[in-house]
Design a protein around this motif. Structure first.
Motif: not given
Length: 121
Positions: A16-42
């Motif tokens: 299946g599929s899922l779509r994650l969203s990350c909403a940011a606050s702060g005026r300088t958001f557009s100047s940052y590289v953004t990404g995703w990490f994940r952590q599984a149990p253990g």
């Protein structure tokens, strides 16, 4: 200062599929590289994907290439992670991150609180 809030996690069957969203606050958001990490149990937290501030460059872990797609909308201060063909091994807490430099350096300055993704067989 940037605050990141993830949403869109949940339970999905393998394939299946899922779509994650990350909403940011702060005026300088557009100047940052953004990404995703994940952590599984253990397991240690691992890099999943990143996107440059302009959106023209993307980076992926080998394990998700061809299945996940990262995008961003700076006007809405939001980053997305479209996850397709999900596998049980994708089960983890997914964290949004903002950094000053792209991978491989990817010096994370801000983290979100995480959203759980569970893929059932």
């Amino acid at each position: 200062q940037v605050q990141l809030v993830e949403s869109g996690g949940g339970l999905v069957q393998a394939g299946g599929s899922l779509r994650l969203s990350c909403a940011a606050s702060g005026r300088t958001f557009s100047s940052y590289v953004t990404g995703w990490f994940r952590q599984a149990p253990g397991k240690e937290r691992e890099f999943v994907a990143a996107i440059s501030w302009s959106g023209t460059s993307t980076y992926y872990a080998d394990s998700v290439k061809g299945r996940f797609a990262i995008s961003r909308d700076n006007t809405k201060k939001t980053v997305f992670l479209q996850m397709n063909s999900l596998k049980t091994e994708d089960t983890a807490v997914y964290y949004c991150a903002a950094a000053s430099y792209p991978p491989p350096r990817f010096d994370v300055r801000y983290w979100g609180q995480g959203t759980q993704v569970t893929v059932s067989s």
